[in-house]
Scaffold this motif. Structure first.
Motif, short mmCIF file in Angstrom:
data_model
loop_
_atom_site.label_atom_id
_atom_site.label_comp_id
_atom_site.label_asym_id
_atom_site.label_seq_id
_atom_site.Cartn_x
_atom_site.Cartn_y
_atom_site.Cartn_z
N PRO A 69 0.82 -1.22 0.00
CA PRO A 69 0.00 0.00 0.00
C PRO A 69 0.85 1.26 0.00
O PRO A 69 0.40 2.33 -0.42
CB PRO A 69 -0.81 -0.13 1.29
N ASP A 70 2.11 1.14 0.46
CA ASP A 70 2.99 2.30 0.48
C ASP A 70 3.38 2.76 -0.92
O ASP A 70 3.86 3.89 -1.10
CB ASP A 70 4.25 1.97 1.29
N ALA A 71 3.17 1.91 -1.92
CA ALA A 71 3.48 2.29 -3.30
C ALA A 71 2.39 3.15 -3.93
O ALA A 71 2.54 3.63 -5.04
CB ALA A 71 3.71 1.04 -4.14
N GLY A 72 1.28 3.33 -3.20
CA GLY A 72 0.21 4.19 -3.68
C GLY A 72 -1.06 3.44 -4.02
O GLY A 72 -1.01 2.25 -4.38
N VAL A 73 -2.17 4.13 -3.88
CA VAL A 73 -3.49 3.54 -4.16
C VAL A 73 -4.14 4.31 -5.30
O VAL A 73 -4.18 5.55 -5.28
CB VAL A 73 -4.40 3.59 -2.92
N TRP A 74 -4.62 3.59 -6.29
CA TRP A 74 -5.35 4.19 -7.41
C TRP A 74 -6.84 4.15 -7.10
O TRP A 74 -7.40 3.09 -6.88
CB TRP A 74 -5.04 3.41 -8.69
N TRP A 75 -7.47 5.33 -7.03
CA TRP A 75 -8.90 5.42 -6.72
C TRP A 75 -9.68 5.83 -7.96
O TRP A 75 -9.23 6.66 -8.76
CB TRP A 75 -9.15 6.46 -5.63
#
Length: 513
Positions: free
Chosen positions: A454-460
């Motif tokens: 999750p530290d690599a980023g979340v695409w919403w």
């Protein structure tokens, strides 16, 4: 259920106009039509407070369904009067006070708890719940109930309310035949929708499942075989007067078939006319060996648990010593298949954790959990050993791995309430965890991140076309298909399917079940 978005017809039923004003203030969904029913006229000041609350609601885009209605009379007459008014208003949602408030002290001389609110408020809630059940049965339509605790006035002089029962998460499940089921609480009991065929957009329901007199809350937990187990609170009358509250459990072993009979697990304070009523809402978890552990906050504001091992019957209720907690418990299952418990500390944003080295080991308390959640926002994360919550200050979702030194931000602060999801979603050769939550403006948002990162980023991405009431749910079936579902303010189930099993995260149109 907490209202996050979605219009619909809502009735507020309260003991007096001043109490109704607090409940009206909780309606944030623009476009809602609000009708108010009071069991007592508390005079000019109470009516003025209600008028201000209704004017504010109109400013938020709500529609007011005429002046407040006043119903008088003894209990049975009041119930009949409220049912009559509900049939005239035809609401799909009903908001009422807390029927079982939490005590603040104990009167040693009188031998009973001391509450910081009048007894009439809880009595009005019980009248409203009985009327809501009768109204749902008579109208043959689903009716959602939102019980609200009334908190003390804030520094600005206004009282606020928060949900009495936790938001329902994980309520969309897959059966052995590949068809999904949806379970949600209503005024008259548990509602179930059943998918007609796997991956299809046609559903049967809502079906009111036979069962006992349940309170309007529900916990849905899947065992290691994927079968859904339902936990709720049941109210039963005492021979000497008053009511007992007990925890009950049922399971569904075949999609679309009847549940098992509801089995009573009792309560941590069974048999006491006062203490039983404050039984907290149950949290439950299955371990890898097939054992089931059920937790609940007890009258003393600590945690009690009862468990069933695969080879035997149920243990008696046992108490966990330690810090006092709020009625907000979440179970998390680790990678090793162990059940752990997280609880928000009473009167604080802190969280305490209980864990044990083995099913027959002693529970250890951990007060070093590095998270500060908003009340009502904690839920088990999509991956084993994770919890997702909303930050107390910003409302942004964060994910914490049990035992790690710090949580990870997930982005997307819009909406409120828990964020839930599933893991193991394949996309372009990678495995992702998928999150669902309400979004701003009455939509449903879907997020994705590389599993374990999750530290690599979340695409919403916002899925317009459905206005969620409560918490959306997602299910990943055994073929890799993802289905997202939500309930509208009119108590209609709406679903959307991912367009590809292994491609991107595009979803098709919403369908109303």
């Amino acid at each position: 259920m907490s209202t996050t978005a979605g219009s619909g017809r809502v009735a507020v039923v309260a003991e007096c106009a001043r109490d109704a004003a607090v409940l009206v203030a909780a309606e944030t969904a623009g476009g809602s039509g609000i009708g108010v029913i009071c069991l007592r006229d508390d005079g000019k000041e109470g009516r003025a407070a209600l008028d201000r609350a209704l004017a504010d609601a109109s400013g938020r885009g709500c529609r007011v369904a005429g002046p407040p209605r006043f119903v008088t009379g003894e209990r049975e007459a009041a119930i009949a009067g409220v049912v009559k008014e509900l049939l005239a208003l035809r609401p799909r949602r009903i908001r009422v006070p807390d029927p079982d408030p939490t005590h603040q002290d104990w009167d040693m001389e009188a031998g009973r708890p001391v509450y910081d609110e009048p007894d009439e408020r809880a009595a009005a809630a019980l009248v409203a719940l009985r009327a809501a059940r009768e109204y749902q049965v008579e109208s043959s339509a689903p009716v959602l109930v939102d019980c609200r605790r009334t908190e003390p006035p804030t520094a600005h002089g206004a009282a606020v309310s928060c949900p009495r029962y936790p938001a329902v998460t994980g309520w969309l499940t897959e059966g052995f035949d590949g068809r999904s089921s949806a379970f949600l609480p209503s005024a008259a009991g548990v509602l179930r929708w059943t998918q007609q065929r796997r991956h299809g957009t046609a559903w049967d329901g809502p079906e009111l499942l036979p069962g006992p007199r349940l309170m309007p809350g529900l916990r849905v937990v899947r065992d290691f075989s994927g079968l859904p187990h339902l936990f709720a609170l049941r109210r039963t009358a005492r021979k000497g007067g008053g009511d007992d509250i007990e925890i009950v459990h049922a399971a569904q072993y075949r999609t679309g078939h009847p549940l098992t009979p509801w089995h009573s697990l009792g309560s941590p304070n069974a048999g006491d006319a006062y203490k039983s009523r404050e039984t907290g809402f149950p949290a439950a978890g299955f371990d890898a060996a097939g054992g089931l552990v059920v937790f609940a906050r007890n009258f003393g504001h600590s945690v009690s648990f009862r468990e069933q091992r695969p080879e035997g019957g149920w243990s008696p209720w046992r108490h966990l010593s330690g810090v006092r907690v709020a009625d907000e418990l979440v179970t998390v299952t680790t990678h090793k298949g162990e059940v752990e418990l997280l609880a928000r500390v009473r009167d604080s944003a802190a969280v305490v954790r209980w864990h044990r080295p083995a099913p027959d080991g002693e529970w250890a308390e951990d007060r070093t959990v590095p998270i500060a959640p908003r009340a009502g926002s904690m839920a088990a994360g999509p991956e084993p050993g994770t919890v997702v919550y909303r930050d107390l200050g910003t409302g942004e979702p964060w994910l914490w791995y049990l035992g790690s030194t710090a949580p990870v931000p997930l982005g997307g602060a819009a909406g409120e309430g828990p964020v839930t999801g599933v893991r193991g979603v394949e996309a372009d050769g990678w495995s992702y965890s998928l999150l669902v939550r309400p979004d701003a403006g009455g939509a449903c948002a879907v997020g994705a991140f590389a599993e374990g990162r999750p530290d690599a980023g979340v695409w919403w991405n916002s899925l317009a076309g459905a206005e969620p009431y409560g918490v959306p749910a997602a299910v990943l079936d055994r073929t890799g298909m993802v289905t997202v579902a939500t309930l509208t303010g009119e108590a209609q189930l709406t679903v959307v399917n991912r367009e590809s099993r292994t491609g991107g995260f595009e979803f098709g149109p919403w369908y109303t079940a």
